[in-house]
Design an enzyme around this catalytic site. Structure first.
Site, PDB file in Angstrom:
ATOM      1  N   LYS A 270       0.840  -1.203   0.000  1.00  0.00           N
ATOM      2  CA  LYS A 270       0.000   0.000   0.000  1.00  0.00           C
ATOM      3  C   LYS A 270       0.873   1.250   0.000  1.00  0.00           C
ATOM      4  O   LYS A 270       2.000   1.208   0.490  1.00  0.00           O
ATOM      5  CB  LYS A 270      -0.865   0.030   1.270  1.00  0.00           C
ATOM      6  CG  LYS A 270      -2.024  -0.942   1.272  1.00  0.00           C
ATOM      7  CD  LYS A 270      -2.865  -0.753   2.527  1.00  0.00           C
ATOM      8  CE  LYS A 270      -4.029  -1.713   2.548  1.00  0.00           C
ATOM      9  NZ  LYS A 270      -5.005  -1.493   1.470  1.00  0.00           N
ATOM     10  N   ARG A 344     -10.503 -11.314   1.905  1.00  0.00           N
ATOM     11  CA  ARG A 344     -11.322 -12.403   1.364  1.00  0.00           C
ATOM     12  C   ARG A 344     -10.582 -13.741   1.465  1.00  0.00           C
ATOM     13  O   ARG A 344     -11.216 -14.796   1.569  1.00  0.00           O
ATOM     14  CB  ARG A 344     -11.724 -12.070  -0.078  1.00  0.00           C
ATOM     15  CG  ARG A 344     -10.577 -11.895  -1.029  1.00  0.00           C
ATOM     16  CD  ARG A 344     -10.943 -11.121  -2.287  1.00  0.00           C
ATOM     17  NE  ARG A 344     -10.990  -9.670  -2.083  1.00  0.00           N
ATOM     18  CZ  ARG A 344     -11.282  -8.783  -3.027  1.00  0.00           C
ATOM     19  NH1 ARG A 344     -11.579  -9.184  -4.241  1.00  0.00           N
ATOM     20  NH2 ARG A 344     -11.283  -7.505  -2.759  1.00  0.00           N
TER      21      ARG A 344
HETATM   22  N1  BES Z   1      -8.282  -3.489   4.313  1.00  0.00           N
HETATM   23  C1  BES Z   1      -8.378  -3.130   2.947  1.00  0.00           C
HETATM   24  C2  BES Z   1      -9.644  -2.358   2.620  1.00  0.00           C
HETATM   25  C3  BES Z   1      -9.682  -0.911   3.052  1.00  0.00           C
HETATM   26  C4  BES Z   1      -8.931   0.042   2.362  1.00  0.00           C
HETATM   27  C5  BES Z   1     -10.514  -0.504   4.050  1.00  0.00           C
HETATM   28  C6  BES Z   1      -9.004   1.367   2.733  1.00  0.00           C
HETATM   29  C7  BES Z   1     -10.607   0.822   4.403  1.00  0.00           C
HETATM   30  C8  BES Z   1      -9.842   1.757   3.759  1.00  0.00           C
HETATM   31  C9  BES Z   1      -8.377  -4.372   2.066  1.00  0.00           C
HETATM   32  O1  BES Z   1      -7.618  -5.423   2.510  1.00  0.00           O
HETATM   33  C10 BES Z   1      -7.810  -3.960   0.751  1.00  0.00           C
HETATM   34  O2  BES Z   1      -6.670  -3.610   0.718  1.00  0.00           O
HETATM   35  N2  BES Z   1      -8.628  -4.010  -0.288  1.00  0.00           N
HETATM   36  C11 BES Z   1      -8.203  -3.613  -1.579  1.00  0.00           C
HETATM   37  C12 BES Z   1      -8.756  -4.602  -2.580  1.00  0.00           C
HETATM   38  C13 BES Z   1      -8.212  -4.433  -3.966  1.00  0.00           C
HETATM   39  C14 BES Z   1      -6.757  -4.797  -4.005  1.00  0.00           C
HETATM   40  C15 BES Z   1      -9.016  -5.280  -4.894  1.00  0.00           C
HETATM   41  C16 BES Z   1      -8.736  -2.210  -1.843  1.00  0.00           C
HETATM   42  O3  BES Z   1      -9.858  -1.912  -1.444  1.00  0.00           O
HETATM   43  O4  BES Z   1      -7.995  -1.415  -2.401  1.00  0.00           O
HETATM   44 MN    MN Z   2      -5.574  -5.276   1.885  1.00  0.00          MN
END
Ligand code: BES
Ligand code: MN
Ligand code: ZN
Length: 486
Positions: A270, A344
């Site tokens: 990230k 997931r």
């Molecule tokens: N924990 C995150 C989701 C999230 C991101 C919650 C920002 C709240 C704020 C999750 O694990 C994630 O990183 N999801 C990705 C999925 C994507 C790679 C398909 C996302 O939402 O960017």
């Molecule tokens: Mn994630």
């Protein structure tokens, strides 16, 4: 904080012996029947242009002649229904807590009546207003002096509203636990620490708690869950906690909470900005423990099982890589195209594990997608279910508990994007509709279960100046579980 009910004596609100009097004013006029000294202050302020009957309006008065309480605060409470009442109580307690009051009497005046929902909302709002996070900040502002709140009620309602305050206290304790756990930083709220908290809760609340270790998960074939954990030095924990308050043969409600104690994204790292907020990525797990705490404190006659797959998502020499294929506990293979779609990957094995309890329903709760935040913002939780009746139950519980959700679609067309050349499915689809494809992924692991998914990415915490966990959706879940208990 201590909550009770109180009946106004012959002198009405003006004669109440509390340090402060919080008067929640419903409607659009000085209420008929309000004690004279109070009515005079309010009418004069309206006349002078210092109070009007609009949301957010408040009027403070000190040592009003004829009023026993030294402090009086009027706050407008809309039409007096539970939702504006809750906002007004939060505003009023938020203002008064800074002063010297230890005891507070609180009353609703105007053309509106109190109900159980008001009592519960009062406790929720007051506890939230006085909450201070201090577990890693002992220097945080001292707890407010305020220690007792009494709700002014009619004699006929006293028994019902006293009971409702008690329910509210159990609920607030659950919300508070979820908020506190989620606020703790990732270096302290590790998977092991979460397991310890679950065991502690088990001892204090009469839950049966079991923690599966990595080797146990290996034996069960949880290849997807373990693949996320493999990049971290913290051992994964798979927590199962049971409140068995219902009939022996009654099918349980199963809650599955995402317990990523920190989400770096893994090799699909990230960006740095706001990455600290990924300590809240165990908000689903925290809400499961909070709901168990509330339901157990209420001694609800229901069987409730919480399942929490807990681990960290870290980049490392051992971490999963884009393109890796893993085998889930269900036997289905998954091509991990993005290691940041880890939620997931841990939930799918937990959903498969849930089958063994022959549940009445399974609800998973997860800070799953940024896309859900884009779709719904920070007010409503995303609700996904192919089961109309279950979706309706959850939506109604959210409305009643003032912890609202909004239903999102699950048409099979959204499944298209999960196709993979190298496995039964990929773990991500295209960016468009990302919250829905995430739910479609989970759906592949729910077989014949009655299942719903709550995406709390937008509602589990607040960013900015008031950064912190909200304890949502413990109120929704508790209401849902209680309504099923009948
Ligand atoms: N924990 C995150 C989701 C999230 C991101 C919650 C920002 C709240 C704020 C999750 O694990 C994630 O990183 N999801 C990705 C999925 C994507 C790679 C398909 C996302 O939402 O960017
Ligand atoms: Mn994630
Ligand atoms: Zn995550």
């Amino acid at each position: 904080m201590d909550f009770k009910t109180q009946i106004a004596g012959a002198q009405g609100l003006a004669g109440l012996g509390a340090d402060a009097l919080l008067v929640l004013v419903a409607g659009d006029a000085v209420p008929a029947g309000l004690d004279t000294p109070l009515a005079e202050v309010l009418a004069a302020a309206v006349n002078d242009g210092d109070f009007s009957f609009k949301p957010g309006q408040a009027l403070y008065a000190h040592r009003v002649t004829g009023v026993k309480a030294a402090r009086v605060l009027f706050v407008h409470a809309g039409d007096g229904s539970a939702k504006p009442w809750r906002k007004a109580v939060a505003q009023g307690v938020g203002q008064l807590k800074a002063g010297g009051s230890k005891t507070l009497a609180l009353a609703l005046v105007g053309p509106a009546a109190l109900g159980a929902a008001h009592a519960e909302a009062l406790v929720a709002a007051a506890e939230e207003a006085v909450y201070v996070y201090r577990s890693t900040k002992p220097s945080a502002a001292p707890a407010p002096k305020l220690r007792s709140i009494s709700l002014v009620v009619d004699k006929t309602q006293q028994a019902a509203l006293t009971a409702a305050l008690k329910q509210g206290e159990a609920l607030a304790a659950g919300v508070g636990l979820a908020r506190e756990l989620a606020n703790r930083p990732g270096n302290l709220a590790t998977p092991s620490a979460l397991a310890d908290e679950a065991r502690k809760l088990g001892r204090s609340h009469g839950l049966k708690v079991e923690v599966l270790e990595r080797k146990d998960a290996e034996k069960l074939g949880m290849g997807s869950f373990l693949s996320v954990a493999q990049g971290s030095a913290e051992p994964p924990k798979f927590i199962v906690a049971r409140w068995l308050g219902g009939a022996k043969n009654a099918a349980p409600v199963v809650l599955v909470g995402k317990g990523i104690t920190f989400d770096t994204g893994g090799i699909s790292l990230k960006p740095a900005a706001e990455m600290d907020e990924m300590k809240f990525d165990m908000g689903g797990a925290a809400s499961v423990l909070g709901t168990l705490a509330a339901v157990a404190q209420m001694k609800a006659k229901v069987n409730l099982i919480g399942i929490i797959p807990a681990c960290e998502n870290m980049p490392d020499g051992k971490a999963i890589k884009p393109g890796d294929v893993v085998t889930s506990m269900s036997g289905q293979t998954i091509e991990i195209l993005n290691t940041d779609a880890e939620g997931r990957l841990i939930l799918c094995d937990a959903l498969t594990y849930a089958e063994r309890f022959k549940p009445a329903v399974v609800v998973d709760i997860a800070t799953l997608t940024g896309a859900c935040v884009i779709a719904l913002g920070h007010h409503r939780t995303g609700l996904f279910s192919a089961d109309d009746a279950l979706a309706a139950e959850l939506l109604a519980a959210g409305e009643q508990a003032l912890d609202p959700a909004w239903r999102m679609p699950l048409d099979e067309e959204y499944d298209e994007g999960l196709k993979s050349h190298f496995a039964d499915m990929a773990n991500v689809g295209s960016r468009a509709g990302g919250a829905i494809t995430a739910a479609m992924f989970l759906k592949r692991f729910t077989g014949k279960l009655r299942w719903a998914h709550l995406d709390i990415a937008g509602t589990a915490w607040k960013s900015g100046a008031a950064k912190g966990a909200t304890g949502r959706p413990v109120a929704l879940l508790t209401q849902f579980v209680l309504s099923r208990a009948g």
